[in-house]
Scaffold this motif. Structure first.
Motif, PDB file in Angstrom:
ATOM      1  N   TRP A 165      25.549  62.588   3.915  1.00  0.00           N
ATOM      2  CA  TRP A 165      26.204  62.312   5.194  1.00  0.00           C
ATOM      3  C   TRP A 165      26.305  60.814   5.435  1.00  0.00           C
ATOM      4  O   TRP A 165      25.327  60.090   5.306  1.00  0.00           O
ATOM      5  CB  TRP A 165      25.420  62.914   6.359  1.00  0.00           C
ATOM      6  N   SER A 166      27.492  60.372   5.827  1.00  0.00           N
ATOM      7  CA  SER A 166      27.618  59.006   6.338  1.00  0.00           C
ATOM      8  C   SER A 166      27.191  58.960   7.801  1.00  0.00           C
ATOM      9  O   SER A 166      26.749  57.942   8.295  1.00  0.00           O
ATOM     10  CB  SER A 166      29.058  58.520   6.202  1.00  0.00           C
ATOM     11  N   LYS A 167      27.354  60.095   8.491  1.00  0.00           N
ATOM     12  CA  LYS A 167      27.012  60.119   9.920  1.00  0.00           C
ATOM     13  C   LYS A 167      25.505  60.030  10.111  1.00  0.00           C
ATOM     14  O   LYS A 167      24.726  60.245   9.186  1.00  0.00           O
ATOM     15  CB  LYS A 167      27.548  61.388  10.562  1.00  0.00           C
ATOM     16  N   GLU A 168      25.093  59.706  11.324  1.00  0.00           N
ATOM     17  CA  GLU A 168      23.668  59.565  11.610  1.00  0.00           C
ATOM     18  C   GLU A 168      22.982  60.925  11.702  1.00  0.00           C
ATOM     19  O   GLU A 168      23.592  61.904  12.115  1.00  0.00           O
ATOM     20  CB  GLU A 168      23.475  58.821  12.930  1.00  0.00           C
ATOM     21  N   GLY A 169      21.731  60.940  11.345  1.00  0.00           N
ATOM     22  CA  GLY A 169      20.968  62.172  11.447  1.00  0.00           C
ATOM     23  C   GLY A 169      20.303  62.314  12.803  1.00  0.00           C
ATOM     24  O   GLY A 169      20.098  61.332  13.519  1.00  0.00           O
TER      25      GLY A 169
ATOM     26  N   TYR B   3      13.236  56.194  12.802  1.00  0.00           N
ATOM     27  CA  TYR B   3      14.033  56.220  11.582  1.00  0.00           C
ATOM     28  C   TYR B   3      15.139  55.178  11.682  1.00  0.00           C
ATOM     29  O   TYR B   3      15.621  54.854  12.769  1.00  0.00           O
ATOM     30  CB  TYR B   3      14.657  57.612  11.384  1.00  0.00           C
ATOM     31  N   GLY B   4      15.568  54.650  10.539  1.00  0.00           N
ATOM     32  CA  GLY B   4      16.717  53.759  10.504  1.00  0.00           C
ATOM     33  C   GLY B   4      16.414  52.331  10.901  1.00  0.00           C
ATOM     34  O   GLY B   4      15.289  51.975  11.261  1.00  0.00           O
TER      35      GLY B   4
ATOM     36  N   ARG C 166      19.595  54.508   5.575  1.00  0.00           N
ATOM     37  CA  ARG C 166      18.729  55.201   6.540  1.00  0.00           C
ATOM     38  C   ARG C 166      19.363  55.385   7.914  1.00  0.00           C
ATOM     39  O   ARG C 166      18.822  56.092   8.761  1.00  0.00           O
ATOM     40  CB  ARG C 166      17.401  54.454   6.684  1.00  0.00           C
ATOM     41  N   GLY C 167      20.478  54.685   8.153  1.00  0.00           N
ATOM     42  CA  GLY C 167      21.188  54.897   9.410  1.00  0.00           C
ATOM     43  C   GLY C 167      20.656  54.065  10.565  1.00  0.00           C
ATOM     44  O   GLY C 167      19.796  53.205  10.410  1.00  0.00           O
TER      45      GLY C 167
END
Length: 518
Positions: free
Chosen positions: A203-207, A229-230, A244-245
């Motif tokens: 995924w490119s989108k954020e988790g 995270y990120g 990691r976003g």
């Protein structure tokens, strides 16, 4: 690629029980397989990551193993090889927990494994080279056992170039997934087990944040606890914000509950994890930061609380105030500086100057006179001059770092620094690293020598790596101590008198009359 071609590729993968068939897959993949996957999923995109906007992160408490995968691992074994940082190690614990809830057993023998995952690191080129070398070695296992599931996960999987390379050159890989979708492991395993095509779920989108994931922790003495995270810093050399976003903080009550649970289980130390742990809470907009969280953790009956990794820009007065209270708050602080020159720091995108970093160090020293500081340093950043490198050496001396992780700059694809011209030769970079390490080693040895004759509290972790007759553990300031003692003290905090200091470790003897659990 038409349906007939897709079916042919599926049949080839299904029958890939010898080297010839694997080579046929490789040849077929070079055009048709790539074309198919490039139209069925969107690879991670660096520009999208840089354009991302703040948005609310959803928190989920409803993770469960799908009913049809509850017993999927009965009689089977899994193996996870982990590369990189503590965050990757903790991700491995989560994946191991999911596997075990599906009925799998852990194994360290790759020939016994029914599934092998490589949990990868993308922070340095050398780490990626190790992984691709390992992928090559795993190919023979796939030839011997076509039912073996091989998977690549972690930070490397979030890089577009890496995914495309695997698709093109390593079609025997069954599964690719990233850092945002570990909770989907049961579904991904189902697709890999029963499907006929490579499973790619990146995924490119954020988790979002999934709170009730199982964990198979290593041991019951020290534990890692993710608090966020990120990363939103976008240092010009770093790939982490892309892999990691954006920054996503867990709710304080969820973290506190997890630490209390660990304390009840008898853990003696927790380390709070985040790519930029000092910015914890900023995205929650509730006026609550890392210092506030640490202050609440002071009241929990667990002897030691650490955190990593810090960013100097976000190390605020509130955190210094709480750490200075002592108790289970430790005065060992890892504070990456990366360079001692303000101009280089600016090009790195660190957003602080040499003077601001030194001011923070003085503030920490004033509040905690005995604090131990360690750091990360990059040498040979594009166009770094000898004068600028000398500033790094002088800063190391002024701060008195007792240890440092030192690296020659490693360009990462699609980061701003990778596009910079560099007139510093590799010979000069290696010479600077040598000179830096010589200074750090001397400072470490000098710091260690002060422990001789002292009695320190050591959290005993187990046998020494080099001698099974010797036990090893760490002091509050993260100094490794080796000493002889009965196995009964493993997992306890015991007093040890230091008899000999080395550059990176201490030798000691158990103060037996005071041995008791702390």
């Amino acid at each position: 690629m038409n349906e007939e071609q897709r079916n042919e590729l599926s049949q080839i993968r299904e029958k890939s029980s010898d080297e010839g068939n694997l080579e046929r897959i490789k040849q077929k993949t070079s055009e048709d397989f790539m074309q198919y996957f490039q139209t069925t999923y969107q690879p991670p995109n660096m520009r999208d990551a840089q354009r991302r906007k703040k948005k609310d992160t959803e928190v989920h408490y409803d993770f469960s193993i799908p009913e049809d995968m509850n017993l999927a691992g009965q009689g089977k074994k899994y193996m996870i090889r982990t590369y990189g940082c503590q965050m990757n190690e903790h991700d491995t614990e989560v994946m191991a927990g999911i596997f075990e809830e599906m009925g799998y057993e852990s194994t360290s023998n790759q020939k016994e494994a029914d599934v092998i995952l490589l949990n990868t690191c993308a922070i340095r080129e050398n780490a990626e080279n190790k992984v691709f070398g390992e992928i090559g070695h795993l190919k023979s296992l796939k030839v011997e056992n076509p039912n073996l599931i091989l998977g690549i996960c972690g930070c490397m999987s979030q890089e577009e170039s890496v995914v495309n390379r695997i698709l093109k050159k390593h079609p025997f890989i069954d599964l690719i997934f990233g850092t945002h979708n570990i909770h989907r492991l049961p579904q991904l395993m189902k697709e890999a087990m029963f499907g006929k095509e490579m499973v790619v779920d990146v995924w490119s989108k954020e988790g979002d944040i999934i709170e009730n994931l199982p964990r198979a922790r290593k041991g019951n003495i020290k534990a890692w606890v993710n608090i966020m995270y990120g990363c939103d810093k976008f240092c010009t050399y770093c790939i982490v914000p892309y892999t990691r976003g954006k920054e996503r903080s867990r709710m304080p009550q969820d973290i506190i509950q997890e630490v209390r649970h660990l304390a009840a289980q008898g853990y003696k130390e927790v380390t709070l994890l985040g790519q930029n742990v000092n910015s914890y809470g900023k995205d929650l907009n509730i006026g609550y930061g890392l210092g506030d969280l640490m202050d609440e953790l002071r009241s929990i009956d667990i002897p030691r609380v650490r955190f990593t990794t810090s960013h100097p820009r976000d190390f605020d007065d509130r955190l210094v105030e709480v750490l200075a209270k002592g108790g289970n708050m430790l005065d060992h602080i890892h504070l990456p500086v990366q360079s001692g020159n303000t101009d280089v720091l600016k090009i790195m995108g660190r957003k602080y100057s040499r003077e601001e970093y030194l001011d923070l160090v003085r503030k920490i020293r004033l509040a905690m006179p005995g604090a131990t500081l360690t750091t990360d340093i990059i040498v040979g950043f594009p166009n770094e001059t000898e004068e600028q490198f000398q500033d790094t050496l002088s800063l190391v001396e002024e701060v008195g770092f007792e240890a440092a992780y030192t690296f020659i700059y490693s360009p990462r694809d699609n980061t701003p620094a990778a596009k910079m011209k560099d007139n510093v030769s590799m010979e000069e970079k290696k010479d600077r690293l040598h000179r830096l390490n010589k200074l750090v080693n001397q400072q470490s040895a000098d710091a260690m020598s002060k422990y001789e004759g002292e009695v320190v509290d050591v959290l005993v972790q187990g046998e020494s790596k080099n001698n099974p007759d010797v036990l090893a553990g760490y002091t509050k300031r993260n100094k490794l101590v080796n000493f002889r003692a009965p196995d009964a003290v493993i997992g306890k905090i015991v007093p040890v008198r230091i008899t000999k200091a080395k550059t990176w470790s201490l030798d000691g003897e158990l103060v037996e009359e005071k041995v008791e659990v702390k």
